[in-house]
Write a protein that holds these residues in place. Structure first.
Motif, PDB file in Angstrom:
ATOM      1  N   VAL A  84      59.347 -19.124 -71.143  1.00  0.00           N
ATOM      2  CA  VAL A  84      59.878 -17.929 -71.790  1.00  0.00           C
ATOM      3  C   VAL A  84      59.026 -17.552 -73.002  1.00  0.00           C
ATOM      4  CG1 VAL A  84      61.839 -16.978 -73.070  1.00  0.00           C
ATOM      5  CG2 VAL A  84      62.218 -18.226 -70.927  1.00  0.00           C
ATOM      6  N   ALA A  85      58.569 -18.537 -73.755  1.00  0.00           N
ATOM      7  CA  ALA A  85      57.680 -18.243 -74.885  1.00  0.00           C
ATOM      8  C   ALA A  85      56.417 -17.539 -74.399  1.00  0.00           C
ATOM      9  CB  ALA A  85      57.326 -19.536 -75.628  1.00  0.00           C
ATOM     10  N   HIS A  86      55.922 -17.939 -73.243  1.00  0.00           N
ATOM     11  CA  HIS A  86      54.740 -17.257 -72.690  1.00  0.00           C
ATOM     12  C   HIS A  86      55.074 -15.822 -72.287  1.00  0.00           C
ATOM     13  CE1 HIS A  86      50.837 -16.847 -70.792  1.00  0.00           C
ATOM     14  NE2 HIS A  86      51.444 -16.310 -69.751  1.00  0.00           N
ATOM     15  N   TRP A  87      56.220 -15.617 -71.644  1.00  0.00           N
ATOM     16  CA  TRP A  87      56.613 -14.253 -71.271  1.00  0.00           C
ATOM     17  C   TRP A  87      56.602 -13.319 -72.469  1.00  0.00           C
ATOM     18  CZ3 TRP A  87      61.878 -15.185 -68.319  1.00  0.00           C
ATOM     19  CH2 TRP A  87      61.631 -15.987 -67.184  1.00  0.00           C
ATOM     20  N   VAL A  88      57.159 -13.801 -73.571  1.00  0.00           N
ATOM     21  CA  VAL A  88      57.440 -12.944 -74.724  1.00  0.00           C
ATOM     22  C   VAL A  88      56.248 -12.806 -75.662  1.00  0.00           C
ATOM     23  CG1 VAL A  88      58.925 -12.682 -76.753  1.00  0.00           C
ATOM     24  CG2 VAL A  88      59.903 -13.454 -74.584  1.00  0.00           C
ATOM     25  N   PHE A 102      55.515  -9.395 -72.833  1.00  0.00           N
ATOM     26  CA  PHE A 102      54.517  -8.995 -73.823  1.00  0.00           C
ATOM     27  C   PHE A 102      53.768  -7.756 -73.343  1.00  0.00           C
ATOM     28  CE2 PHE A 102      50.258  -9.177 -75.632  1.00  0.00           C
ATOM     29  CZ  PHE A 102      50.506  -9.409 -76.988  1.00  0.00           C
ATOM     30  N   GLU A 103      53.346  -7.776 -72.093  1.00  0.00           N
ATOM     31  CA  GLU A 103      52.586  -6.647 -71.554  1.00  0.00           C
ATOM     32  C   GLU A 103      53.460  -5.410 -71.353  1.00  0.00           C
ATOM     33  OE1 GLU A 103      49.353  -6.631 -71.310  1.00  0.00           O
ATOM     34  OE2 GLU A 103      49.259  -8.717 -71.997  1.00  0.00           O
ATOM     35  N   LEU A 104      54.740  -5.607 -71.075  1.00  0.00           N
ATOM     36  CA  LEU A 104      55.656  -4.474 -70.920  1.00  0.00           C
ATOM     37  C   LEU A 104      55.887  -3.749 -72.229  1.00  0.00           C
ATOM     38  CD1 LEU A 104      57.668  -2.892 -69.096  1.00  0.00           C
ATOM     39  CD2 LEU A 104      59.391  -4.613 -69.711  1.00  0.00           C
ATOM     40  N   CYS A 116      66.045  -3.891 -72.963  1.00  0.00           N
ATOM     41  CA  CYS A 116      67.036  -4.360 -71.983  1.00  0.00           C
ATOM     42  C   CYS A 116      66.390  -5.282 -70.952  1.00  0.00           C
ATOM     43  CB  CYS A 116      67.685  -3.169 -71.273  1.00  0.00           C
ATOM     44  SG  CYS A 116      68.874  -2.258 -72.269  1.00  0.00           S
ATOM     45  N   ALA A 117      65.200  -4.917 -70.497  1.00  0.00           N
ATOM     46  CA  ALA A 117      64.513  -5.738 -69.503  1.00  0.00           C
ATOM     47  C   ALA A 117      64.251  -7.136 -70.035  1.00  0.00           C
ATOM     48  CB  ALA A 117      63.199  -5.065 -69.085  1.00  0.00           C
ATOM     49  N   GLY A 118      63.746  -7.217 -71.251  1.00  0.00           N
ATOM     50  CA  GLY A 118      63.470  -8.523 -71.839  1.00  0.00           C
ATOM     51  C   GLY A 118      64.729  -9.323 -72.085  1.00  0.00           C
ATOM     52  N   VAL A 119      65.752  -8.680 -72.645  1.00  0.00           N
ATOM     53  CA  VAL A 119      66.997  -9.360 -72.995  1.00  0.00           C
ATOM     54  C   VAL A 119      67.667  -9.955 -71.763  1.00  0.00           C
ATOM     55  CG1 VAL A 119      69.382  -8.922 -73.722  1.00  0.00           C
ATOM     56  CG2 VAL A 119      67.474  -8.122 -75.135  1.00  0.00           C
TER      57      VAL A 119
END
Length: 446
Positions: free
Chosen positions: A154-158, A166-168, A369-372
């Protein structure tokens, strides 16, 4: 004549930024002992040491995992926008003392240790929901597995370059999704597996030491300035200063909002309410503080203080035993802080992104919303599966007898407070001179 091409200068190590980030890293480390005191004061006396240890063990386990492979998984070269990996980061074997974190003026070692402190406190946050009833060995195993399966990805995603969130363009300045929603959703997942405490909704389970709670809240508030302001990884352009200011403002607003709700609903301003409201504000401003202005910080804090105060009572309505309100404060506060960016982002902080109330429409809100909800769903399901597997193998809960008698004695062979030396007792009279001990014995017999 063709215009001259000017190459951008390579960043050079900044002693000021390096020192600033080392101080911030130390402040974030202090938050884990602060959390231990905060949680330790909120439980009954027979669970105090266990609650402290559930935070402190994270300092040991996650540190070693981070060096061995965690930093590589979270911040290594991206693979499929899901996970990272860089062999140079495994065991820190390929990191030189003068190597700089890409695009910044601080060493890789400094960035790694700063992010390590985030990785440590996140599983520790989960422990508050599980008070009184979890085997310490099972908890230690859960921390190791959860950090590996949930936190590092999850840390990598964000935050990792190439991570999908991150990219979004999901904004999470310092951990609304990766830390607080992640931990809060995990707490709910584990609770659903292990069940309620003995006596939940029947026996009084009041905090045994409100001074410890206030001490812990104060340490958290203090350390949170490093947690938030340091997440800009430097102090060159004022964004870190904005985050520092907004951290203080939102925390104050949330504490006041919680206390006002508490007075109107329950008739009193409580110290527990003040401490809980402050933490709710800290949680909510964590993702949003670099994107909102100070007036926006007041709004974020006040909304979080009010709604988190309302949310902590949901456990009695729905019957889940969130011992110390991790879901009500961290999950709800993290969701609020993350989503409110879509309304209050000013476009004058960490980026030019504007929220709905500043003329930017709802585009950023949908990204938030997508991230949350992705982090919430993944952490909830993965955490429940991990807890289920541990429960079916080594067992997750202590026995009912040990829970009733006290988990401190059962799991640690210690108690938080030794009353035997205060006002008599066997240990006192046994060490006294014979005439004194004999006189004391006669007085007791009388």
């Amino acid at each position: 004549m063709a215009p001259a091409i000017t190459l951008a200068a390579e960043p050079e190590l900044s002693a000021a930024n390096t020192g600033f980030m080392l101080i911030c890293s130390a402040l974030v480390m202090l938050m884990t002992p602060g959390l231990a005191f905060f949680y330790g004061g909120m439980v009954r006396v027979k669970s105090t040491l266990n609650m402290l240890m559930m935070s402190f063990i994270s300092l040991g386990i996650v540190t070693i995992l981070w060096v061995l492979y965690g930093f590589s998984l979270a911040f290594g070269t991206d693979s499929g926008s899901i996970i990272g990996w860089s062999s140079d980061y495994v065991g820190f074997t390929g990191i030189g003392t003068a190597d700089l974190w890409s695009g910044y003026t601080i060493p890789v070692y400094v960035f790694a240790v700063f992010q390590l402190m985030f990785a440590i406190i996140t599983p520790a946050l989960i422990s508050g929901a599980l008070a009184d009833r979890v085997k310490f060995t099972a908890w230690a195993l859960f921390v190791a597995l959860w950090a590996t399966v949930v936190y590092f990805p999850v840390a990598h995603w964000v935050w990792g370059t190439g991570g999908w969130a991150f990219e979004l363009g999901v904004i999470d300045f310092a951990g609304g999704t990766a830390v607080h929603i992640n931990a809060g959703a995990a707490a709910l997942g584990v609770i659903l597996v292990i069940g309620k405490r003995v006596g939940f909704k029947k026996d009084p389970m009041r905090p045994h030491s409100l001074p410890l709670v206030m001490l812990g809240a104060g340490l958290l508030w203090f350390g949170w300035f490093g947690f938030n302001a340091g997440s800009w990884l430097g102090n060159d352009d004022g964004v870190g200063a904005l985050m520092f200011v907004n951290t203080q403002i939102a925390t104050a607003a949330a504490m006041l909002a919680w206390l006002i709700y508490e007075k109107l609903r329950h008739g009193a301003f409580t110290t527990l309410g003040a401490a809980s409201g402050a933490v709710a504000g800290l949680v909510a401003i964590t993702p949003a503080g670099g994107a909102v202005d100070p007036l926006g910080a007041i709004a974020v804090g006040a909304i979080a203080g009010l709604l988190c105060a309302m949310a902590v009572g949901l456990k009695y309505k729905f019957g889940y035993d969130d011992s110390l309100d991790v879901i009500g404060v961290h999950l709800v506060g993290g969701v609020l802080g993350s989503l409110l960016i879509g309304f209050f982002a000013s476009g004058k902080g960490q980026s030019e992104v504007e929220g709905l109330f500043y003329g930017g429409g709802l585009e950023q809100f949908w990204k938030q919303c997508a991230g949350v909800f992705a982090v919430l769903a993944y952490s909830l399901v993965a955490s429940a599966i991990l807890a289920f597997l541990i429960d079916k193998t080594i067992g997750m809960r202590v026995s009912e007898d040990d829970e009733v008698a006290g988990i401190d004695q059962a799991e640690h062979a210690e108690t938080a407070y030794d009353f035997s030396g205060a006002g008599g007792g066997a240990s006192r009279t046994a060490s006294a001179p014979a005439p004194v001990a004999e006189a004391a014995s006669k007085k007791v017999d009388a």
